[in-house]
Design a protein around this motif. Structure first.
Motif, PDB file in Angstrom:
ATOM      1  N   PHE A  97       0.828  -1.209   0.000  1.00  0.00           N
ATOM      2  CA  PHE A  97       0.000   0.000   0.000  1.00  0.00           C
ATOM      3  C   PHE A  97       0.863   1.261   0.000  1.00  0.00           C
ATOM      4  O   PHE A  97       0.482   2.265  -0.595  1.00  0.00           O
ATOM      5  N   ALA A  98       2.034   1.224   0.634  1.00  0.00           N
ATOM      6  CA  ALA A  98       2.937   2.382   0.580  1.00  0.00           C
ATOM      7  C   ALA A  98       3.428   2.593  -0.850  1.00  0.00           C
ATOM      8  O   ALA A  98       3.432   3.725  -1.356  1.00  0.00           O
ATOM      9  N   SER A  99       3.817   1.514  -1.516  1.00  0.00           N
ATOM     10  CA  SER A  99       4.283   1.615  -2.896  1.00  0.00           C
ATOM     11  C   SER A  99       3.151   2.068  -3.818  1.00  0.00           C
ATOM     12  O   SER A  99       3.323   2.979  -4.638  1.00  0.00           O
ATOM     13  N   TYR A 100       1.979   1.469  -3.653  1.00  0.00           N
ATOM     14  CA  TYR A 100       0.837   1.851  -4.484  1.00  0.00           C
ATOM     15  C   TYR A 100       0.411   3.287  -4.168  1.00  0.00           C
ATOM     16  O   TYR A 100       0.022   4.035  -5.069  1.00  0.00           O
ATOM     17  N   GLY A 101       0.515   3.691  -2.915  1.00  0.00           N
ATOM     18  CA  GLY A 101       0.180   5.063  -2.535  1.00  0.00           C
ATOM     19  C   GLY A 101       1.064   6.083  -3.228  1.00  0.00           C
ATOM     20  O   GLY A 101       0.589   7.141  -3.655  1.00  0.00           O
ATOM     21  N   ASP A 102       2.354   5.765  -3.367  1.00  0.00           N
ATOM     22  CA  ASP A 102       3.246   6.661  -4.106  1.00  0.00           C
ATOM     23  C   ASP A 102       2.778   6.799  -5.556  1.00  0.00           C
ATOM     24  O   ASP A 102       2.797   7.891  -6.123  1.00  0.00           O
ATOM     25  N   LEU A 103       2.341   5.685  -6.139  1.00  0.00           N
ATOM     26  CA  LEU A 103       1.832   5.705  -7.511  1.00  0.00           C
ATOM     27  C   LEU A 103       0.547   6.533  -7.604  1.00  0.00           C
ATOM     28  O   LEU A 103       0.391   7.356  -8.503  1.00  0.00           O
ATOM     29  N   VAL A 104      -0.363   6.348  -6.657  1.00  0.00           N
ATOM     30  CA  VAL A 104      -1.617   7.125  -6.638  1.00  0.00           C
ATOM     31  C   VAL A 104      -1.317   8.612  -6.492  1.00  0.00           C
ATOM     32  O   VAL A 104      -1.907   9.441  -7.194  1.00  0.00           O
ATOM     33  N   ASP A 105      -0.389   8.954  -5.619  1.00  0.00           N
ATOM     34  CA  ASP A 105      -0.025  10.368  -5.461  1.00  0.00           C
ATOM     35  C   ASP A 105       0.453  10.955  -6.790  1.00  0.00           C
ATOM     36  O   ASP A 105       0.016  12.025  -7.211  1.00  0.00           O
ATOM     37  N   ARG A 106       1.361  10.253  -7.439  1.00  0.00           N
ATOM     38  CA  ARG A 106       1.941  10.754  -8.680  1.00  0.00           C
ATOM     39  C   ARG A 106       0.919  10.820  -9.803  1.00  0.00           C
ATOM     40  O   ARG A 106       0.819  11.812 -10.520  1.00  0.00           O
ATOM     41  N   LEU A 107       0.117   9.755  -9.945  1.00  0.00           N
ATOM     42  CA  LEU A 107      -0.817   9.720 -11.076  1.00  0.00           C
ATOM     43  C   LEU A 107      -2.049  10.580 -10.864  1.00  0.00           C
ATOM     44  O   LEU A 107      -2.606  11.096 -11.831  1.00  0.00           O
ATOM     45  N   SER A 108      -2.471  10.773  -9.632  1.00  0.00           N
ATOM     46  CA  SER A 108      -3.596  11.689  -9.415  1.00  0.00           C
ATOM     47  C   SER A 108      -3.156  13.126  -9.702  1.00  0.00           C
ATOM     48  O   SER A 108      -3.930  13.913 -10.261  1.00  0.00           O
ATOM     49  N   ALA A 109      -1.917  13.456  -9.370  1.00  0.00           N
ATOM     50  CA  ALA A 109      -1.392  14.780  -9.726  1.00  0.00           C
ATOM     51  C   ALA A 109      -1.250  14.901 -11.252  1.00  0.00           C
ATOM     52  O   ALA A 109      -1.547  15.960 -11.823  1.00  0.00           O
ATOM     53  N   LEU A 110      -0.830  13.832 -11.907  1.00  0.00           N
ATOM     54  CA  LEU A 110      -0.754  13.844 -13.365  1.00  0.00           C
ATOM     55  C   LEU A 110      -2.144  14.001 -13.979  1.00  0.00           C
ATOM     56  O   LEU A 110      -2.318  14.737 -14.954  1.00  0.00           O
ATOM     57  N   ALA A 111      -3.129  13.341 -13.407  1.00  0.00           N
ATOM     58  CA  ALA A 111      -4.508  13.477 -13.894  1.00  0.00           C
ATOM     59  C   ALA A 111      -4.966  14.931 -13.789  1.00  0.00           C
ATOM     60  O   ALA A 111      -5.655  15.440 -14.683  1.00  0.00           O
ATOM     61  N   GLN A 112      -4.582  15.610 -12.732  1.00  0.00           N
ATOM     62  CA  GLN A 112      -4.930  17.033 -12.588  1.00  0.00           C
ATOM     63  C   GLN A 112      -4.244  17.843 -13.677  1.00  0.00           C
ATOM     64  O   GLN A 112      -4.880  18.691 -14.313  1.00  0.00           O
ATOM     65  N   ARG A 113      -2.959  17.588 -13.920  1.00  0.00           N
ATOM     66  CA  ARG A 113      -2.218  18.297 -14.975  1.00  0.00           C
ATOM     67  C   ARG A 113      -2.827  18.029 -16.346  1.00  0.00           C
ATOM     68  O   ARG A 113      -2.804  18.900 -17.220  1.00  0.00           O
ATOM     69  N   ALA A 114      -3.357  16.821 -16.537  1.00  0.00           N
ATOM     70  CA  ALA A 114      -3.949  16.434 -17.818  1.00  0.00           C
ATOM     71  C   ALA A 114      -5.365  16.953 -17.982  1.00  0.00           C
ATOM     72  O   ALA A 114      -5.980  16.740 -19.016  1.00  0.00           O
ATOM     73  N   ASP A 115      -5.869  17.646 -16.960  1.00  0.00           N
ATOM     74  CA  ASP A 115      -7.255  18.117 -16.970  1.00  0.00           C
ATOM     75  C   ASP A 115      -8.225  16.955 -17.182  1.00  0.00           C
ATOM     76  O   ASP A 115      -9.225  17.081 -17.890  1.00  0.00           O
ATOM     77  N   ALA A 116      -7.888  15.804 -16.578  1.00  0.00           N
ATOM     78  CA  ALA A 116      -8.754  14.627 -16.674  1.00  0.00           C
ATOM     79  C   ALA A 116     -10.053  14.876 -15.920  1.00  0.00           C
ATOM     80  O   ALA A 116     -10.111  15.701 -14.998  1.00  0.00           O
ATOM     81  N   ASP A 117     -11.066  14.162 -16.301  1.00  0.00           N
ATOM     82  CA  ASP A 117     -12.366  14.258 -15.648  1.00  0.00           C
ATOM     83  C   ASP A 117     -12.519  13.238 -14.540  1.00  0.00           C
ATOM     84  O   ASP A 117     -13.259  13.456 -13.585  1.00  0.00           O
ATOM     85  N   VAL A 118     -11.826  12.102 -14.693  1.00  0.00           N
ATOM     86  CA  VAL A 118     -11.960  10.987 -13.759  1.00  0.00           C
ATOM     87  C   VAL A 118     -10.578  10.408 -13.474  1.00  0.00           C
ATOM     88  O   VAL A 118      -9.751  10.274 -14.387  1.00  0.00           O
ATOM     89  N   PHE A 119     -10.368  10.041 -12.222  1.00  0.00           N
ATOM     90  CA  PHE A 119      -9.186   9.274 -11.835  1.00  0.00           C
ATOM     91  C   PHE A 119      -9.673   7.977 -11.211  1.00  0.00           C
ATOM     92  O   PHE A 119     -10.504   7.986 -10.304  1.00  0.00           O
ATOM     93  N   VAL A 120      -9.156   6.861 -11.717  1.00  0.00           N
ATOM     94  CA  VAL A 120      -9.513   5.545 -11.193  1.00  0.00           C
ATOM     95  C   VAL A 120      -8.428   5.159 -10.195  1.00  0.00           C
ATOM     96  O   VAL A 120      -7.287   4.891 -10.572  1.00  0.00           O
ATOM     97  N   VAL A 121      -8.794   5.129  -8.931  1.00  0.00           N
ATOM     98  CA  VAL A 121      -7.818   4.925  -7.870  1.00  0.00           C
ATOM     99  C   VAL A 121      -7.334   3.476  -7.787  1.00  0.00           C
ATOM    100  O   VAL A 121      -6.258   3.217  -7.246  1.00  0.00           O
ATOM    101  N   GLY A 122      -8.080   2.544  -8.357  1.00  0.00           N
ATOM    102  CA  GLY A 122      -7.670   1.142  -8.376  1.00  0.00           C
ATOM    103  C   GLY A 122      -8.458   0.381  -9.420  1.00  0.00           C
ATOM    104  O   GLY A 122      -9.628   0.686  -9.650  1.00  0.00           O
ATOM    105  N   THR A 123      -7.819  -0.601 -10.038  1.00  0.00           N
ATOM    106  CA  THR A 123      -8.449  -1.362 -11.110  1.00  0.00           C
ATOM    107  C   THR A 123      -8.333  -2.857 -10.848  1.00  0.00           C
ATOM    108  O   THR A 123      -7.219  -3.396 -10.846  1.00  0.00           O
ATOM    109  N   GLU A 124      -9.462  -3.494 -10.593  1.00  0.00           N
ATOM    110  CA  GLU A 124      -9.566  -4.952 -10.483  1.00  0.00           C
ATOM    111  C   GLU A 124      -8.660  -5.544  -9.410  1.00  0.00           C
ATOM    112  O   GLU A 124      -8.245  -6.691  -9.505  1.00  0.00           O
ATOM    113  N   LEU A 125      -8.376  -4.807  -8.374  1.00  0.00           N
ATOM    114  CA  LEU A 125      -7.485  -5.269  -7.307  1.00  0.00           C
ATOM    115  C   LEU A 125      -8.291  -5.960  -6.204  1.00  0.00           C
ATOM    116  O   LEU A 125      -8.252  -5.576  -5.034  1.00  0.00           O
TER     117      LEU A 125
END
Length: 181
Positions: A97-125
């Motif tokens: 969860f610490a490793s995945y949390g680092d990924l969520v932090d980075r990609l949710s910030a990237l989603a904001q930069r991309a002006d995305a409408d939706v961020f999927v915090v987890g997929t089929e886990l």
């Protein structure tokens, strides 16, 4: 889905987005994939030969917006030994969860930069979704970085029924692969 660092920057990505638009789609999901070595690994990493770069993801998001489509950023975790992501069993769940949390932090910030409408915090886990408090924390972390809607993509309706943190999300997401016949 893209499995090369610059795949989303390739003209073929723009063609795929245009095809999706012609088919009536109003939202495209960009699905960068990150990797675990095996089912009991506690670390998730990018593969420099396969994981799309941030620049590539931003290019595809810009292309989708230019074509009038909304964007979701939907990270996937694949396992190099072939184990399905819904059946992982990390040796150290807290470290995972610490490793995945680092990924969520980075990609949710990237989603904001991309002006995305939706961020999927987890997929089929599925096997990891039982840790509701850890997911609540991940959702809170994503909300600090991303102002759009957040969901989790459960695996099949049965997986969705087991999720105890839907109340923290904006949508109920279900990945299901029903036969069309």
């Amino acid at each position: 889905t893209a499995f090369l660092p610059d795949a989303y920057s390739d003209p073929k990505a723009a063609e795929a987005i245009a095809t999706a638009k012609r088919a009536g789609t109003d939202l495209v999901a960009l699905t960068p994939t990150y990797y675990m070595a095996n089912a009991d690994s506690s670390e998730i990493t990018a593969d420099p030969a396969k994981t799309p770069t941030d620049a590539s993801i931003l290019d595809a998001a810009a292309e989708a917006h230019a074509q009038g489509l909304r964007v979701a950023i939907k990270p996937h975790v694949d396992v190099l030994d072939g184990t399905f992501r819904g059946e992982i069993r990390p040796a150290d769940r807290a470290a995972w969860f610490a490793s995945y949390g680092d990924l969520v932090d980075r990609l949710s910030a990237l989603a904001q930069r991309a002006d995305a409408d939706v961020f999927v915090v987890g997929t089929e886990l599925t096997s990891m979704a039982t840790d509701a408090d850890a997911w609540r924390d991940l959702i809170s972390r994503a909300r600090k970085n991303f102002g759009g809607a957040i969901t989790f993509a459960a695996n099949w309706p049965e997986g969705a029924a087991a999720i105890a943190f839907w109340d923290r999300l904006d949508y109920i997401g279900i990945d299901a692969y029903m036969p069309l016949q």
